[in-house]
Design a protein around this motif. Structure first.
Motif, mmCIF file in Angstrom:
data_model
loop_
_atom_site.group_PDB
_atom_site.id
_atom_site.type_symbol
_atom_site.label_atom_id
_atom_site.label_comp_id
_atom_site.label_asym_id
_atom_site.label_seq_id
_atom_site.Cartn_x
_atom_site.Cartn_y
_atom_site.Cartn_z
ATOM 1 N N LEU A 68 0.761 -1.207 0.185
ATOM 2 C CA LEU A 68 0.146 -0.016 -0.123
ATOM 3 C C LEU A 68 0.965 1.260 -0.046
ATOM 4 O O LEU A 68 1.960 1.374 0.706
ATOM 5 N N LYS A 69 0.410 2.256 -0.706
ATOM 6 C CA LYS A 69 1.123 3.650 -0.826
ATOM 7 C C LYS A 69 -0.055 4.509 -0.267
ATOM 8 O O LYS A 69 -1.528 3.918 0.134
ATOM 9 N N ALA A 70 0.166 5.747 -0.015
ATOM 10 C CA ALA A 70 -0.776 6.826 0.424
ATOM 11 C C ALA A 70 -1.868 6.746 -0.398
ATOM 12 O O ALA A 70 -1.720 6.810 -1.891
ATOM 13 N N GLY A 71 -3.261 6.911 -0.039
ATOM 14 C CA GLY A 71 -4.352 7.015 -0.697
ATOM 15 C C GLY A 71 -4.801 5.911 -1.266
ATOM 16 O O GLY A 71 -5.994 5.842 -2.150
ATOM 17 N N GLU A 72 -4.273 4.652 -0.928
ATOM 18 C CA GLU A 72 -4.723 3.541 -1.633
ATOM 19 C C GLU A 72 -5.459 2.433 -0.724
ATOM 20 O O GLU A 72 -5.641 1.433 -0.991
ATOM 21 N N SER A 73 -5.794 3.052 0.521
ATOM 22 C CA SER A 73 -6.320 1.862 1.586
ATOM 23 C C SER A 73 -7.809 2.692 1.954
ATOM 24 O O SER A 73 -8.026 3.732 1.913
ATOM 25 N N ARG A 74 -8.912 1.683 2.093
ATOM 26 C CA ARG A 74 -10.095 2.147 2.619
ATOM 27 C C ARG A 74 -10.463 1.643 4.215
ATOM 28 O O ARG A 74 -11.367 1.585 4.579
#
Length: 444
Positions: A68-74
């Motif tokens: 995961l990178k920034a902005g890719e997780s819910r």
């Protein structure tokens, strides 16, 4: 059956406050299922032709194929140490056979959450080893025969969220882990349904509704589909007085008086204001003492709600511990306008039997922080760090890149942030509270 009309003034507030706190984790589970259950299965088949529809695939794995990178997780407070493999189970359609591959001692864990977020089961290196195996996942009330060679996992509710984590040693290690992910499969007991099943996840709220009655209607349906345990029957009798739970009459929720609805609205407002407060436990000046989590929250419904609010999907403490730092050594909130130093002296690194890391999160959204070097965490697998001759490790924590060429930089956002120390398979020193991470020093 007792009607809601028998609830006296003031009593509705008390029952409502407890019911809202009790059901909030269920709301979060239903919300997360609608957001994260697969729209397509492994064959590429869509569950719903309507892009706004709520039909999703269940009983089949979804694999994150890169870190995961920034902005890719819910999911709030995500990690950057493992690849996730997840599935939503619907065991009302019968048991499922879970097959796991041989990971050859590579760390992995499948953490099971029931509909109320109790982490009731962990399969993986710590508990069941890393050899290939099969597990029969059964829902409430199942009475069949477990086939030879399978271990049974009794699930408390039909809806279950399985969150798998497989350790990745770095970008070069992603491909081997992807191959292992394909070895995690689900099938029906008769060998069919390997591609999964389609269900209506129905709950489309992306956040708590403002209207308490809308919240309670949603929870009423969720509790009917996922009844609480029989041991909580007395509590459910109380909840039935406001039209909630499996013991409530069909029209009791809608028959609440204006006064009762006002009391419930007040309880709802207060319950929401309290989410997360119980996790602020004293520790060192910088690090809060991590909450100790077993495979159930028992009757600590406020703690259960707090964890669901900020750390849903957390593993039990024996599997992993998560000390959090929100303040510096002087007790001031961590902020990107300042520069900080975190120094682990000789022999002071976190005591674990697997791995540890420190991950940076934005305080505003609980997510990873965008930065120019794509570094979201530092830990024992960060091979490019510079250590002092005595073995100590000093980390530089700030928003702007360091001007002195330090390589041990953990980038911070411009505003407030917090740190999570992840300790997988923690040793007794951590579990018993005898180890404390060093304080975070603010530099001039």
């Amino acid at each position: 059956m007792q009607s809601t009309r028998s609830v006296e003034t003031g009593d509705t507030y008390r029952i409502g406050l407890q019911a809202i706190t009790y059901t909030y984790p269920l709301f979060e589970m239903l919300r997360m299922r609608g957001m994260t259950a697969a729209r397509r299965n492994a064959r590429g088949d869509f569950a719903d032709a309507d892009t706004q529809g709520m039909r999703r695939w269940v009983n089949t794995f979804t694999h994150a194929r890169r870190l995961l990178k920034a902005g890719e997780s819910r999911v709030v407070t995500p990690n950057n140490d493992t690849l996730y493999s997840t599935t939503w189970l619907d065991l009302s359609q019968g048991p499922r056979v879970l097959s796991v591959p041989d990971t050859q001692d590579r760390y992995y864990v499948l953490g099971f959450l029931d509909a109320y977020t109790n982490p009731f089961c962990h399969i993986g290196r710590r508990t069941t080893g890393t050899a290939a195996g099969q597990f029969l996942l059964t829902g409430p009330g199942w009475t069949g025969t477990v086939p030879a060679g399978m271990q049974r996992v009794e699930c408390p509710t039909p809806m279950v969220w399985v969150i798998g984590r497989i350790l990745v040693e770095g970008p070069q290690d992603v491909a081997p882990v992807n191959a292992l992910q394909d070895g995690f499969t689900l099938a029906a007991l008769d060998g069919g349904d390997g591609a999964g099943n389609i269900i209506d996840t129905w709950m489309a709220h992306r956040q708590l509704p403002d209207d308490v009655m809308e919240y309670l209607r949603t929870m009423r349906r969720g509790m009917q589909e996922n009844p609480p345990p029989a041991t909580e029957a007395a509590l459910m009798t109380d909840f039935a007085r406001i039209g909630l739970g499996p013991q409530a009459a069909a029209d009791d929720l809608e028959s609440l008086s204006p006064t009762q609805r006002q009391e419930l609205a007040q309880a709802y407002e207060y319950a929401r204001s309290q989410l997360g407060h119980k996790l602020d436990q004293p520790g060192t000046a910088s690090w809060a003492q991590p909450f100790m989590l077993g495979e159930t929250f028992g009757d600590d419904y406020q703690m259960r709600a707090d964890v669901a609010h900020g750390y849903i999907g957390a593993l039990c403490s024996a599997e992993a511990m998560y000390p959090m730092a929100h303040h510096d050594a002087q007790g001031q909130a961590l902020h990107g306008a300042n520069r900080y130093r975190l120094r682990f002296g000789p022999g002071q690194l976190p005591p674990v039997d697997c791995f540890w890391s420190i991950t940076m999160y934005n305080k505003q959204d609980f997510m990873l922080v965008p930065n120019p070097i794509d570094r979201y965490a530092i830990g024992d697998r960060s091979h490019d760090l510079r250590r002092d001759p005595d073995g100590s490790l000093e980390l530089c924590i700030q928003h702007e890149p360091p001007t002195d060429g330090r390589v041990n930089w953990l980038p911070a956002p411009e505003g407030e942030f917090y740190l999570c120390l992840r300790a997988y398979q923690p040793r007794a020193e951590l579990l018993e509270g005898r180890y404390q991470p060093p304080n975070i020093e603010r530099l001039a």
